[in-house]
Scaffold this active site. Structure first.
Site, PDB file in Angstrom:
ATOM      1  N   HIS A 133       0.781  -1.238   0.000  1.00 39.54           N
ATOM      2  CA  HIS A 133       0.000   0.000   0.000  1.00 39.54           C
ATOM      3  C   HIS A 133       0.812   1.288   0.000  1.00 39.54           C
ATOM      4  O   HIS A 133       0.225   2.368  -0.027  1.00 39.54           O
ATOM      5  CB  HIS A 133      -0.976   0.002   1.194  1.00 39.54           C
ATOM      6  N   HIS A 134       2.141   1.210   0.016  1.00 37.83           N
ATOM      7  CA  HIS A 134       2.958   2.432   0.042  1.00 37.83           C
ATOM      8  C   HIS A 134       3.463   2.871  -1.336  1.00 37.83           C
ATOM      9  O   HIS A 134       4.101   3.911  -1.445  1.00 37.83           O
ATOM     10  CB  HIS A 134       4.172   2.247   0.962  1.00 37.83           C
ATOM     11  N   GLY A 135       3.217   2.083  -2.362  1.00 41.53           N
ATOM     12  CA  GLY A 135       3.707   2.450  -3.687  1.00 41.53           C
ATOM     13  C   GLY A 135       2.990   3.683  -4.237  1.00 41.53           C
ATOM     14  O   GLY A 135       1.768   3.814  -4.099  1.00 41.53           O
ATOM     15  N   PHE A 136       3.730   4.586  -4.877  1.00 39.11           N
ATOM     16  CA  PHE A 136       3.173   5.811  -5.443  1.00 39.11           C
ATOM     17  C   PHE A 136       3.281   5.797  -6.970  1.00 39.11           C
ATOM     18  O   PHE A 136       3.933   4.928  -7.548  1.00 39.11           O
ATOM     19  CB  PHE A 136       3.897   7.033  -4.881  1.00 39.11           C
ATOM     20  N   ASP A 175      -0.944   5.041   2.877  1.00 41.87           N
ATOM     21  CA  ASP A 175      -0.800   6.332   2.195  1.00 41.87           C
ATOM     22  C   ASP A 175      -0.949   6.258   0.688  1.00 41.87           C
ATOM     23  O   ASP A 175      -1.637   7.072   0.066  1.00 41.87           O
ATOM     24  CB  ASP A 175       0.519   7.003   2.576  1.00 41.87           C
TER      25      ASP A 175
END
Length: 388
Positions: A133-136, A175
């Site tokens: 879930h932190h990959g942008f 995030d």
């Protein structure tokens, strides 16, 4: 309640491997699968193979220049300066061979789970290899290269035109998923996480509520360090029940990081297996109440891969398959096989002895503070004409 459920797995998941000393170790997925098989709750008939996500699917969320950088890194053709621009080659997210292919299988696993449910083949599907879930859009972060959860939500929106509720109980704020849909009123994100005061990524405050048409569809509950089961479960249940009743989604996607446990070496929360039993039970209940059973669950964090993650993640499958958690002793065969490889004494039961939680003198204060966080988050929601 017996449901039709799919378990997504391939040994390809094990190729997502930074190095032997890195805390993120996908052997957790294998340990969980083996525990379920030795408990006779998972068989070959339940397993569906993931596919490799296409570049067009990755580009639903990620910039194509970033995807190309990941491909170059996996073949040792990315310079250090190029890596810094994209968050690749850091201490958290180091380079490893064929990282694009390995990451694409994790995403493809989540998309396989989505299709299996939304095409009506199964009520529920579990991809423990996912939950990154932190990959942008243009940057790797926090052990996460491609954000499979965000890609899956965008995929659902474009292919099936359904409203999605994303619920993240990882100790770290979700995030990357939140920001990807911060202006989208068709996606509601709920993240319950340790306050960012002392923990990566430092975001996820109550006032992060979304922007433009998406304002009022992002919910954050930053709970205090050393939170125990009673308070964690109260916040989770109260928020999930009220927000889902407001949003009325068509499908639920949950991220099930197991790093809120008292044993976890990277966080400061003090949950036991009681919380990780309640998390899937409520998701299962609400999926049937609001979404005709449509529930896709992912893995996520969890860095005590021996004592915590296999039990916590296995309970998700147990609930998906039988509607109930498992109780009593763990499989003696599983314990015998893995104890000789584990650096710590493995637990012998599904449940935890509450004595594993250290004495927290501030327990009452922490519980009160978390209750105020919950009240503030929902009060703020009501002020924005959201009436759970």
């Amino acid at each position: 309640m017996m449901c039709q459920a799919a378990f997504v797995y391939s040994n390809e998941f094990l190729n997502y491997h930074f190095h032997s000393d890195h805390p993120f170790n996908q052997k957790r997925v294998l340990l969980t699968k083996d525990l379920l098989e030795k408990t006779h709750l998972l068989s070959a008939d339940h397993i569906i193979k993931p596919r490799m996500a296409t570049e067009d699917e990755l580009a639903l969320i990620h910039d194509r220049a970033y995807i190309n950088a990941v491909k170059k890194a996996g073949t040792e053709n990315l310079t250090e300066d190029e890596g810094i621009e994209y968050g690749i080659g850091t201490e958290d997210t180091p380079v490893f061979p064929n990282m694009h292919e390995a990451s694409s299988y994790l995403v493809g696993g989540t998309l396989s789970a989505v299709d299996s449910v939304l095409q009506g083949k199964f009520n529920h599907a579990l991809n423990l290899g996912g939950g990154l879930h932190h990959g942008f859009r243009r940057r790797a972060s926090g052990f996460c290269i491609y954000n499979d959860g965000a890609i899956a939500i965008k995929y659902i929106r474009e292919k099936y035109d359904l409203k999605v509720m994303y619920v993240d109980t990882d100790a770290h704020h979700g995030d990357g998923v939140q920001w990807a849909f911060y202006d989208d009123p068709h996606v509601c994100t709920l993240s319950i996480h340790e306050t960012g005061r002392y923990l990566f990524p430092g975001t996820g405050q109550i006032n992060e509520r979304g922007i433009k048409e998406g304002h009022g569809y992002s919910f954050n509950l930053p709970i205090d360090a050393f939170t125990e089961d009673e308070s964690f479960i109260d916040v989770y249940e109260s928020a999930f029940r009220q927000i889902i009743d407001y949003f009325r989604p068509d499908v639920i996607l949950t991220q099930n990081g197991a790093d809120a446990h008292a044993y976890d070496p990277l966080t400061h929360l003090c949950a036991t297996m009681e919380s990780f039993e309640r998390i899937p039970m409520l998701a299962h209940e609400l999926a049937h109440q609001y979404c005709d059973g449509r529930w896709i669950a992912l893995g996520g964090g969890g860095y005590d891969m021996w004592r915590v993650v296999p039990r916590a993640w296995a309970q998700i499958w147990n609930v998906m398959k039988t509607g109930e958690i498992q109780e009593g002793a763990l499989s003696s065969e599983w314990l015998h096989q893995w104890q000789k490889k584990s650096p710590v004494k493995l637990p012998e039961t599904w449940h935890d002895d509450k004595q594993i939680v250290p004495n927290i003198p501030r327990k009452a204060d922490i519980t009160e503070k978390n209750a105020k966080v919950l009240e503030s988050a929902l009060k703020y929601a009501k002020n924005q004409q959201i009436h759970p």
